[in-house]
Every structure is written in structure tokens, then in C-alpha cells.
Enzyme design. Structure first.
Site, PDB file in Angstrom:
ATOM      1  CB  SER A 140      -0.866   0.004   1.265  1.00  0.00           C
ATOM      2  OG  SER A 140      -1.576   1.219   1.371  1.00  0.00           O
ATOM      3  CE1 TYR A 153      -3.947  -2.113   5.230  1.00  0.00           C
ATOM      4  CE2 TYR A 153      -3.360   0.137   4.663  1.00  0.00           C
ATOM      5  CZ  TYR A 153      -3.742  -1.135   4.278  1.00  0.00           C
ATOM      6  OH  TYR A 153      -3.912  -1.430   2.942  1.00  0.00           O
TER       7      TYR A 153
HETATM    8  N1  LIG Z   1      -8.646  -0.733  -1.544  1.00  0.00           N
HETATM    9  C1  LIG Z   1      -7.671   0.086  -1.167  1.00  0.00           C
HETATM   10  O1  LIG Z   1      -7.853   1.325  -1.073  1.00  0.00           O
HETATM   11  C2  LIG Z   1      -6.303  -0.468  -0.871  1.00  0.00           C
HETATM   12  C3  LIG Z   1      -5.242   0.426  -0.811  1.00  0.00           C
HETATM   13  C4  LIG Z   1      -3.968  -0.053  -0.534  1.00  0.00           C
HETATM   14  C5  LIG Z   1      -3.770  -1.399  -0.340  1.00  0.00           C
HETATM   15  N2  LIG Z   1      -4.810  -2.268  -0.390  1.00  0.00           N
HETATM   16  C6  LIG Z   1      -4.553  -3.673  -0.139  1.00  0.00           C
HETATM   17  O2  LIG Z   1      -5.126  -4.451  -1.165  1.00  0.00           O
HETATM   18  C7  LIG Z   1      -5.432  -5.756  -0.666  1.00  0.00           C
HETATM   19  C8  LIG Z   1      -6.863  -6.118  -1.077  1.00  0.00           C
HETATM   20  O3  LIG Z   1      -7.749  -5.188  -0.489  1.00  0.00           O
HETATM   21  P1  LIG Z   1      -9.191  -4.851  -1.093  1.00  0.00           P
HETATM   22  O4  LIG Z   1      -9.269  -3.379  -1.168  1.00  0.00           O
HETATM   23  O5  LIG Z   1      -9.481  -5.659  -2.274  1.00  0.00           O
HETATM   24  O6  LIG Z   1     -10.087  -5.284   0.166  1.00  0.00           O
HETATM   25  P2  LIG Z   1     -11.404  -6.211   0.282  1.00  0.00           P
HETATM   26  O7  LIG Z   1     -12.366  -5.819  -0.776  1.00  0.00           O
HETATM   27  O8  LIG Z   1     -11.828  -6.115   1.697  1.00  0.00           O
HETATM   28  O9  LIG Z   1     -10.842  -7.670  -0.001  1.00  0.00           O
HETATM   29  C9  LIG Z   1     -10.020  -8.296   0.954  1.00  0.00           C
HETATM   30  C10 LIG Z   1      -9.898  -9.751   0.611  1.00  0.00           C
HETATM   31  O10 LIG Z   1      -9.078 -10.382   1.605  1.00  0.00           O
HETATM   32  C11 LIG Z   1      -9.761 -11.537   2.094  1.00  0.00           C
HETATM   33  N3  LIG Z   1      -9.410 -11.787   3.484  1.00  0.00           N
HETATM   34  C12 LIG Z   1      -9.543 -10.934   4.529  1.00  0.00           C
HETATM   35  N4  LIG Z   1      -9.159 -11.526   5.649  1.00  0.00           N
HETATM   36  C13 LIG Z   1      -8.794 -12.802   5.325  1.00  0.00           C
HETATM   37  C14 LIG Z   1      -8.326 -13.914   6.068  1.00  0.00           C
HETATM   38  N5  LIG Z   1      -8.165 -13.854   7.392  1.00  0.00           N
HETATM   39  N6  LIG Z   1      -8.039 -15.062   5.420  1.00  0.00           N
HETATM   40  C15 LIG Z   1      -8.217 -15.150   4.064  1.00  0.00           C
HETATM   41  N7  LIG Z   1      -8.651 -14.115   3.314  1.00  0.00           N
HETATM   42  C16 LIG Z   1      -8.941 -12.961   3.940  1.00  0.00           C
HETATM   43  C17 LIG Z   1     -11.242 -11.201   1.925  1.00  0.00           C
HETATM   44  O11 LIG Z   1     -12.009 -12.381   1.767  1.00  0.00           O
HETATM   45  P3  LIG Z   1     -12.896 -13.088   2.891  1.00  0.00           P
HETATM   46  O12 LIG Z   1     -13.567 -12.010   3.682  1.00  0.00           O
HETATM   47  O13 LIG Z   1     -13.840 -13.938   2.075  1.00  0.00           O
HETATM   48  O14 LIG Z   1     -11.935 -13.907   3.674  1.00  0.00           O
HETATM   49  C18 LIG Z   1     -11.228 -10.457   0.600  1.00  0.00           C
HETATM   50  O15 LIG Z   1     -11.275 -11.364  -0.471  1.00  0.00           O
HETATM   51  C19 LIG Z   1      -5.203  -5.701   0.848  1.00  0.00           C
HETATM   52  O16 LIG Z   1      -3.966  -6.256   1.162  1.00  0.00           O
HETATM   53  C20 LIG Z   1      -5.188  -4.194   1.144  1.00  0.00           C
HETATM   54  O17 LIG Z   1      -4.417  -3.879   2.272  1.00  0.00           O
HETATM   55  C21 LIG Z   1      -6.091  -1.822  -0.647  1.00  0.00           C
END
Ligand SMILES: NC(=O)c1ccc[n+]([C@@H]2O[C@H](COP(=O)([O-])OP(=O)(O)OC[C@H]3O[C@@H](n4cnc5c(N)ncnc54)[C@H](OP(=O)(O)O)[C@@H]3O)[C@@H](O)[C@H]2O)c1
Length: 274
Positions: A140, A153
Site C-alpha cells: 500500500s 495498518y
Molecule cells: N482498496 C484500497 O484502497 C487499498 C489500498 C492499498 C492497499 N490495499 C490492499 O489491497 C489488498 C486487497 O484489499 P481490497 O481493497 O481488495 O479489500 P477487500 O475488498 O476487503 O478484499 C479483501 C480480501 O481479503 C480476504 N481476506 C480478509 N481476511 C482474510 C483472512 N483472514 N483469510 C483469508 N482471506 C482474507 C477477503 O475475503 P474473505 O472475507 O472472504 O476472507 C477479501 O477477499 C489488501 O492487502 C489491502 O491492504 C487496498
């Protein structure tokens, strides 16, 4: 490569960036996918909708036996091949250190760092024997610049970046490429960025999961070392190094609070996601 097959494993594939990445990777010739997340129903539906052979493992990646289960699945269902590992699953729970304390730091590290390290350790022998292969770690921009209420985070993402840089150098001789993706604000279930999307003034800084999926492709099979998404977020990271006092002034000023958006996991004390 085995008979043109390219086996890719995506964690956090049930939503957001991981789901978009699975859809993007499925377009590649010879693609074979493994989806990992906790919500089995979502994985089943996504697997059925993709145009390539796709299997899934429903697992909480913080569980002690999760890495072993994933490796066993790869051996049983995909002949022990693994050409791309996308470490994407992650979450954020906003809290100041005074409110969240060590418990909040620990739960971020457990999912965003420890689970990535443990899964990578379990499948690294498969990545090496399938080389040329790649690992993409989804960090991130918060792993370069830390804001109020995002300390836990940010700590987990700073750790992931430091570890990834080292792994890049270590695995290069083994033909296992290590790529790093640093998203900014991306509209997803876990990070809805509602506060930013509500205002015309800030709406433009929020991007889409498909853009991150493309960056994941570029830093994995594409062989790039690092990508910010959207690209201008690299400026924030550069400014933090070159002009730290300016960044501190901005991030402690009145407008800074709007940059700490609430997340899908806020208010959910037990489970890392909804
Ligand atoms: N969106 C942003 O603004 C942003 C910015 C910077 C970085 N990121 C990073 O991008 C990545 C994806 O984020 P996203 O925005 O796509 O979030 P999201 O929509 O909440 O998706 C998160 C995913 O992680 C899975 N997950 C969460 N906890 C888990 C666990 N304990 N075991 C297995 N799977 C788990 C969730 O699936 P289940 O709930 O089905 O387990 C879901 O598929 C993350 O690492 C986040 O830190 C996101």
C-alpha cells in the site's frame, strides 16, 4: 512451465482487488487459477464464472494450518505447479495507538504480514521448481506514508515492503521474481473510500480495482519490480523521503483527517472483513 499451463494463486479473491485480479489473470493463455479466501460461496461463484480451470481453498489465512492446506491443494489439484503467487488478502481497522494498542497492531501484522510470510514459506519450493515464476505482494502507499489512525495498518505494510525487497534479491538467482504493488485509494468492499467519493474535491483520487489488477499482472508475469496505482501516488512516497517536514505538516493539518477513511472492517472487532 508445464505443457503451457500457468498456475496462479490469488489470496483475497472473494472481493475487491483479488477478484479483479483473478478475472484479469483468467484471460491469459494456459491460465489455471487457485482462489483463496474465507467466503467459500463467493469463491465457488467466481470459479464457475471464469473461462479457465479454477479451483479454490476456503481458508482463514491466519489459521495455523492454512499454508499447509494450500500447499497440499496445489500438489493434489495442480501437480505441484505454481507460477504466480499473489499475496493480496488484507484488511485495516482504523484506531489511534492509544485506542487500539498492541492488540490492533497484532491483528494487522497477523493478516497483512505474518500470513503472507507463512504462505510464501509453504509454497516457495513449488515456485522454485516451477521457475520462471513470480510472487506479487500487494502492499500500500500506506507502507510508505503513515497517517493518524492508520499506524497499525502502515506498520504491517512497511514490514511487507521491507521483506519483499529482501526476497527480491534473494530469489532472483532462483528465477523467482518478486514484484510489489502499492495501491492508493481504491474503491472496494473493504476500503470503500466513502468520505473521499462523497466530495467532488477528492473524488478524483479514488481509483478502481481493475487498475490494480493490471499492475499485479505487470509486476508478476510482466517482470516489473514495483508499481504504484495510480502512478502519481509515487509522489507521496518520494516527498516523504525528500521533504519529511512538509509531509508531517500536511498530515497533522486540518485537512488530514479526510485522508483517513473508514474501512469495511471498522466496528467489526472479531473478523478481519465483513
Ligand atoms: N482498496 C484500497 O484502497 C487499498 C489500498 C492499498 C492497499 N490495499 C490492499 O489491497 C489488498 C486487497 O484489499 P481490497 O481493497 O481488495 O479489500 P477487500 O475488498 O476487503 O478484499 C479483501 C480480501 O481479503 C480476504 N481476506 C480478509 N481476511 C482474510 C483472512 N483472514 N483469510 C483469508 N482471506 C482474507 C477477503 O475475503 P474473505 O472475507 O472472504 O476472507 C477479501 O477477499 C489488501 O492487502 C489491502 O491492504 C487496498
Amino acid at each position: 512451465m508445464t505443457g503451457g499451463r500457468r498456475v496462479a494463486l490469488v489470496t483475497g479473491a472473494s472481493a475487491g482487488i483479488g477478484e479483479a485480479t483473478a478475472i484479469r489473470l483468467a484471460r491469459e493463455p494456459g491460465a489455471e487459477l487457485v482462489l483463496v479466501a474465507r467466503r467459500e460461496e463467493r469463491l465457488r461463484e467466481l470459479a464457475a464464472s471464469l473461462p479457465c480451470r479454477t479451483t479454490y481453498v476456503a481458508a482463514d489465512l491466519t489459521d495455523a494450518d492454512a499454508p499447509g492446506r494450500v500447499r497440499t491443494h496445489l500438489e493434489a489439484e495442480h501437480g505441484g505447479n505454481l507460477h504466480l503467487l499473489v499475496n493480496n488478502a488484507g484488511a485495516a481497522w482504523r484506531a489511534s495507538f492509544a485506542e487500539g494498542g498492541y492488540a490492533n497492531v497484532h491483528r494487522h501484522m497477523e493478516l497483512n504480514f505474518d500470513a503472507v510470510v507463512r504462505l510464501t514459506e509453504a509454497v516457495l519450493p513449488l515456485l522454485r521448481s516451477s521457475a520462471p515464476s513470480a510472487i506479487v505482494n500487494v502492499a500500500s502507499t500506506a507502507g510508505r506514508v503513515s497517517r493518524a489512525r492508520t499506524g497499525a495498518y502502515s506498520a504491517s505494510k512497511f514490514a511487507l515492503i521491507g521483506w519483499s525487497d529482501s526476497l527480491y534479491a534473494e530469489e532472483k538467482p532462483n528465477d523467482v521474481h518478486v514484484g510489489l504493488v502499492l495501491p492508493g485509494f481504491i474503491r472496494t468492499e473493504g476500503f470503500p473510500a466513502t468520505e473521499l467519493r462523497e466530495k467532488a474535491f477528492t473524488r478524483w483520487i479514488v481509483s478502481e480495482p481493475e487498475k490494480v489488477a493490471e499492475a499485479i499482472y505487470e509486476t508478476g508475469p510482466g517482470g516489473k519490480a514495483e508499481r504504484y496505482v495510480p502512478r502519481p501516488y509515487a509522489l507521496a512516497a518520494t516527498t516523504r523521503i525528500l521533504l519529511p517536514s512538509l509531509v508531517r505538516r500536511v498530515l497533522t493539518g486540518g485537512a488530514a483527517s479526510s485522508l483517513t477513511t473508514s474501512t469495511g472492517s471498522d466496528g467489526n472487532t472479531n473478523s478481519p472483513s465483513n
